[in-house]
Design an enzyme around this catalytic site. Structure first.
Site, PDB file in Angstrom:
ATOM      1  N   ASP A 153       0.818  -1.215   0.000  1.00 26.35           N
ATOM      2  CA  ASP A 153       0.000   0.000   0.000  1.00 26.35           C
ATOM      3  C   ASP A 153       0.850   1.262   0.000  1.00 26.35           C
ATOM      4  O   ASP A 153       2.059   1.201   0.229  1.00 26.35           O
ATOM      5  CB  ASP A 153      -0.873   0.028   1.263  1.00 26.35           C
ATOM      6  CG  ASP A 153      -2.105  -0.820   1.098  1.00 26.35           C
ATOM      7  OD1 ASP A 153      -2.645  -0.875  -0.020  1.00 26.35           O
ATOM      8  OD2 ASP A 153      -2.519  -1.441   2.096  1.00 26.35           O
ATOM      9  N   TYR A 205       6.523 -10.285   6.647  1.00 23.68           N
ATOM     10  CA  TYR A 205       6.358  -8.846   6.851  1.00 23.68           C
ATOM     11  C   TYR A 205       6.932  -8.469   8.222  1.00 23.68           C
ATOM     12  O   TYR A 205       6.758  -9.204   9.199  1.00 23.68           O
ATOM     13  CB  TYR A 205       4.876  -8.447   6.841  1.00 23.68           C
ATOM     14  CG  TYR A 205       4.268  -8.339   5.472  1.00 23.68           C
ATOM     15  CD1 TYR A 205       4.343  -7.158   4.748  1.00 23.68           C
ATOM     16  CD2 TYR A 205       3.591  -9.415   4.900  1.00 23.68           C
ATOM     17  CE1 TYR A 205       3.771  -7.043   3.487  1.00 23.68           C
ATOM     18  CE2 TYR A 205       3.014  -9.310   3.638  1.00 23.68           C
ATOM     19  CZ  TYR A 205       3.110  -8.122   2.939  1.00 23.68           C
ATOM     20  OH  TYR A 205       2.545  -8.017   1.698  1.00 23.68           O
TER      21      TYR A 205
END
Lengths: 256, 256
Positions: free
Chosen positions: B64, B122
Site C-alpha cells: 500500500d 512482513y
C-alpha cells in the site's frame, strides 16, 4: 543599538535551552536563509506561537545543507509562561515531523548555546556495499569501492590532540585560528556500516567531511596513513581529498 | 486475446526475476496507478531502457501507499541481452534513490513472482517513546502511550496456525478465502523499538496493519489476550482495532 537590543532580550523572563533533532535532508542547513528554508526558519516561525513573543535563536553549530542533528542545542530569551515540561510536546505538535524538540531546560542568563559550547561530537556514517540501500540513502554515504578499516583507524588516530587543521578547512569558512583539539577521531565497522566518531573542542567549516573524504582514500589504498599525516602537516587544503557527502554527517551532541 | 498476448510475452528470450527494495514513503503503493506515481510506474518506465523492449511486471505483493519493501520480487519476460550481473547496477543508475534493484536471476519460463510465491514475511516497527525521532518517522509508527510486550506476545502466539482472518480483513480487498496460515506472529523489543514479525502463506488486504492496530490495544491494556482471541474467532472486522499506520510496515522477504 545591537547591544541595546540584546540587553532588552536578556531582560525577558527566562533563558531557554532546547535540544533539537532533525533530519536535514530537506533543509538548506541550520542557519536562517532568505531564499530557501533552513531549520532555523522553521523554528523561528513555530516557536513564537508557543511562547507568545518573537524568538531569536542562537545555536551551537551551523550544520550544512543535508547534514543532520541528534543533539543540536539552541537558546533564546522569552517572557512566555508555558511550563517547561510542556515545551517539547507543544513544539512537536506544530513542527514538521523531520524537526523534533527532544528536551527543554531553563538556564542561566549568561548561557549561550553558541559561545558556552565546550565540546562537540559528530558522527559520520558510510554504507559500504555494491548495492545501495534505500533506507540508508538519506543518512549515509553509499560507497561501493574497496575499503579497509585498519588503515583508516591508524590515520585517524594521528588526528587526536591539538593540531592545525588547515588542510581540512573549506574555503569560505569564517576566519580565525585553524587550531582545534580532538579528543577522539575513530572508526568502527558493523556489518556494512562504517561509523566515524569525532569529538573535539571545535570544528572548522567542512572539517569533518573533508577528513572523511581524505581518510577514505587511505581505506581505499590510494594513500598510506603516513601520507595522511603528511597532508595534515602540509596545512594545504589542495592536498586533502574531496568533501564527503553531507547525508552521512550528524551533529551528535554538544557539551557545556 | 489476453492469453494470446501472454503467450507472445512468454516467447521472449528470458524470464527475469528481480528483487527490489524501496522506501515507500513517497509512492502510492506498488501497483501501477494512472493519476499518481506507484513503484510499478517507475520500474516500467526505467527498465525498458535497459532491456530494449517494453516490460510488463508481475509482483509478489501489492504494498500500500507508504509501505516499504526490502525483498519485493518481480518478474517479466524480455529479449534484452544485458548480462545478468550488470542488471542491478544498470537499473540503479537510472532509478530514483528510494527504489533499488538488489538482485537479478534468470528463472524458469513458468515462474511467476505473484503465483509462485509460497510464503511471505512482513516486519512492522513501532517506536515507543514520548518524544518522536525524526530518523525513525518514515519507517515506524510513533506510539507514545503505555505498551507492554508480554501480553502482545501472548496475543500474537494465538495467531500461529491456520485461521480465518476475516476480523483483520479490510473492506475493499480482493474476494476469496479469508483463511491463511501463519508460521510466525511475534514481537520483540530492543530499546524503544518494538519489532513485529509475521511469516505466512499469504496475507489478506491490510491484514498485518489491522493485526497491529488490535494487538497494540492488548499492549496498552485495553483488551486482554483472551479478548484478542475472541476478536479473531468473531471474524468481525468491526470488533478489531484500527488499521496501524503504513510507515511501520515492510514486505521483508518472499519465499518460492
Amino acid at each position: 543599538m545591537k547591544t541595546e537590543h540584546k540587553e532588552k532580550m536578556k531582560k525577558r523572563r527566562r533563558n531557554l535551552k532546547l535540544t533539537v533533532a532533525y533530519d536535514g535532508t530537506n533543509y538548506h542547513g541550520f542557519q536562517r536563509q532568505n531564499k530557501c528554508v533552513a531549520v532555523q526558519n522553521v523554528l523561528e516561525e513555530v516557536l513564537p506561537s508557543i511562547f507568545g513573543d518573537s524568538i531569536e535563536i542562537a545555536a551551537a553549530g551551523r550544520t550544512d545543507a543535508g547534514v543532520h542533528a541528534r543533539g543540536q542545542v539552541i537558546n533564546f530569551f522569552s517572557d512566555g509562561m508555558i511550563p517547561l515540561e510542556n515545551i517539547p510536546r507543544a513544539a512537536n505538535r506544530l513542527l514538521p515531523k523531520d524537526i523534533v524538540v527532544t528536551d527543554a531546560q531553563v538556564v542561566d542568563r549568561d548561557f549561550s548555546a553558541l559561545h558556552s559550547a565546550k565540546r562537540k561530537k559528530y558522527i559520520y556514517k558510510l554504507h559500504h556495499n555494491k548495492i545501495p540501500d534505500p533506507f540508508l540513502r538519506r543518512y549515509s554515504w553509499h560507497y561501493e569501492y574497496s575499503l579497509q578499516l585498519e588503515p583508516m583507524q591508524e590515520a585517524l588516530s594521528q588526528l587526536v590532540g591539538k593540531h592545525d587543521f588547515s588542510a581540512f578547512r573549506a574555503a569560505g569558512g569564517a576566519p580565525g585560528s585553524p587550531v582545534r583539539t580532538l579528543y577522539e577521531a575513530s572508526c568502527q565497522k558493523k556489518g556494512d556500516i562504517f561509523t566515524f566518531c569525532f569529538w573535539g573542542n571545535g570544528f572548522l567549516y567542512h572539517m569533518v567531511r573533508n577528513i572523511i573524504g581524505t581518510v577514505v582514500k587511505v581505506g581505499n589504498g590510494k594513500i598510506s596513513p603516513a601520507e595522511f599525516a603528511e597532508i595534515v602537516q602540509s596545512r594545504d587544503r589542495n592536498k586533502a581529498g574531496k568533501t564527503a557527502p553531507a547525508a552521512g554527517l550528524t551533529l551528535w551532541q554538544v557539551y557545556y
